[in-house]
Write a protein that holds these residues in place. Sequence first.
Motif, mmCIF file in Angstrom:
data_model
loop_
_atom_site.group_PDB
_atom_site.id
_atom_site.type_symbol
_atom_site.label_atom_id
_atom_site.label_comp_id
_atom_site.label_asym_id
_atom_site.label_seq_id
_atom_site.Cartn_x
_atom_site.Cartn_y
_atom_site.Cartn_z
ATOM 1 N N MET A 1 12.339 16.135 -68.590
ATOM 2 C CA MET A 1 11.859 17.480 -68.077
ATOM 3 C C MET A 1 11.119 16.915 -67.021
ATOM 4 O O MET A 1 10.537 15.676 -66.707
ATOM 5 N N THR A 2 11.453 17.766 -65.914
ATOM 6 C CA THR A 2 10.978 17.553 -64.586
ATOM 7 C C THR A 2 9.970 18.830 -64.260
ATOM 8 O O THR A 2 9.646 19.572 -64.557
ATOM 9 N N ALA A 3 9.056 18.344 -63.083
ATOM 10 C CA ALA A 3 8.024 19.197 -62.610
ATOM 11 C C ALA A 3 8.800 20.502 -62.053
ATOM 12 O O ALA A 3 9.879 20.398 -61.548
ATOM 13 N N ASP A 4 8.327 21.661 -62.446
ATOM 14 C CA ASP A 4 8.644 22.888 -62.275
ATOM 15 C C ASP A 4 8.507 23.336 -60.795
ATOM 16 O O ASP A 4 7.504 23.427 -60.255
ATOM 17 N N PRO A 5 9.544 23.422 -60.176
ATOM 18 C CA PRO A 5 9.460 23.520 -58.831
ATOM 19 C C PRO A 5 8.755 24.976 -58.176
ATOM 20 O O PRO A 5 8.318 25.050 -57.044
ATOM 21 N N ALA A 6 8.829 25.920 -59.306
ATOM 22 C CA ALA A 6 8.138 27.151 -58.843
ATOM 23 C C ALA A 6 6.455 26.971 -59.078
ATOM 24 O O ALA A 6 6.177 28.024 -58.464
ATOM 25 N N ARG A 7 5.965 25.862 -59.608
ATOM 26 C CA ARG A 7 4.764 25.916 -59.897
ATOM 27 C C ARG A 7 3.916 25.247 -58.665
ATOM 28 O O ARG A 7 4.559 24.244 -58.209
ATOM 29 N N PRO A 8 3.060 25.898 -58.131
ATOM 30 C CA PRO A 8 2.527 25.439 -56.829
ATOM 31 C C PRO A 8 1.892 24.167 -57.110
ATOM 32 O O PRO A 8 1.119 24.140 -58.210
ATOM 33 N N ARG A 9 1.698 23.015 -56.571
ATOM 34 C CA ARG A 9 1.509 21.761 -56.501
ATOM 35 C C ARG A 9 -0.226 22.007 -56.205
ATOM 36 O O ARG A 9 -0.342 22.332 -54.994
ATOM 37 N N VAL A 10 -1.091 21.468 -57.009
ATOM 38 C CA VAL A 10 -2.490 21.785 -56.647
ATOM 39 C C VAL A 10 -2.992 20.247 -56.019
ATOM 40 O O VAL A 10 -2.823 19.109 -56.865
ATOM 41 N N SER A 31 -0.426 16.147 -81.665
ATOM 42 C CA SER A 31 0.846 16.854 -82.122
ATOM 43 C C SER A 31 1.926 15.147 -82.204
ATOM 44 O O SER A 31 2.873 15.550 -82.763
ATOM 45 N N ARG A 32 1.649 14.341 -81.711
ATOM 46 C CA ARG A 32 2.466 13.211 -81.823
ATOM 47 C C ARG A 32 1.747 11.769 -81.714
ATOM 48 O O ARG A 32 0.666 11.688 -81.048
ATOM 49 N N PRO A 33 2.388 10.606 -81.913
ATOM 50 C CA PRO A 33 1.733 9.422 -81.828
ATOM 51 C C PRO A 33 1.762 8.940 -80.317
ATOM 52 O O PRO A 33 2.515 9.589 -79.522
ATOM 53 N N ILE A 34 0.854 7.964 -79.960
ATOM 54 C CA ILE A 34 0.640 8.042 -78.441
ATOM 55 C C ILE A 34 1.820 7.384 -77.757
ATOM 56 O O ILE A 34 2.282 7.609 -76.923
ATOM 57 N N HIS A 35 2.746 6.473 -78.522
ATOM 58 C CA HIS A 35 3.748 5.949 -78.160
ATOM 59 C C HIS A 35 4.849 6.907 -78.013
ATOM 60 O O HIS A 35 5.948 6.520 -77.356
ATOM 61 N N GLU A 36 4.939 8.309 -78.413
ATOM 62 C CA GLU A 36 5.799 9.234 -78.281
ATOM 63 C C GLU A 36 5.648 10.315 -77.262
ATOM 64 O O GLU A 36 6.262 11.112 -77.026
ATOM 65 N N LEU A 37 4.454 10.022 -76.488
ATOM 66 C CA LEU A 37 3.924 10.772 -75.353
ATOM 67 C C LEU A 37 5.017 10.709 -74.639
ATOM 68 O O LEU A 37 5.562 9.538 -73.983
ATOM 69 N N SER A 38 5.525 12.069 -73.945
ATOM 70 C CA SER A 38 6.484 11.971 -72.840
ATOM 71 C C SER A 38 6.076 11.918 -71.611
ATOM 72 O O SER A 38 5.183 12.914 -71.092
ATOM 73 N N ILE A 39 6.330 10.860 -70.791
ATOM 74 C CA ILE A 39 5.589 10.696 -69.367
ATOM 75 C C ILE A 39 6.305 12.136 -68.574
ATOM 76 O O ILE A 39 5.489 12.623 -67.713
#
Length: 201
Positions: A1-10, A31-39
Amino acid sequence: MTADPARPRVRLSAEDRRGQLIGIGLRLLVSRPIHELSIHEVAAEAGISRGLLFHYFPTKRDYYVAVVRAAGQRLLRHTRLPDEGGPEERVRAVVGGFTGFVRRRRANYVALVRAGAGGDELVVEVFEGIRATLAERILAALGEPSPDPLMRLAVRGWLAMAEEMAIEAGEEVAAEELVGFLVDGLGRLLAPLGTPLAPSR
């Protein structure tokens, strides 16, 4: 998953951006273990690139440890030791804060426990520090700042029981009933060691 280009960067300060990223991690930790967090997911939700996230946290491990540490600090803020009162009153305040936090935020706390059981040495070290701080607060409430090894071990064992009971307690167990049971149990456990916390009658 990548940053949404339509979302304004704050544009945020470095401190605010770190806080935002940790906050996202805390929410996802439920909702998930720490090692499963997606950067990638964390960065996308913040509206930044994955590479920019690593500007604030040098490695994925650094980010995970920061999230776990923040979760622990949130818990410790709810278990402050009162400056005044007798041993039973002060212990009751710490126990009430601890069990109340766990019951209100059960999913968050279970996620924190799961993170501590994940095997990463730094995460385990952070989590063990949280538990050690809770034990020290109980000992300080008892007026035992320099306990012998057996007393310290007894308090750590009792805390493990208190943690499990707070996690599993349903709505049929009233908050005051649980706190009273745990405080009385601590008094009985430590009675042979001569602590001032006598069981209530």
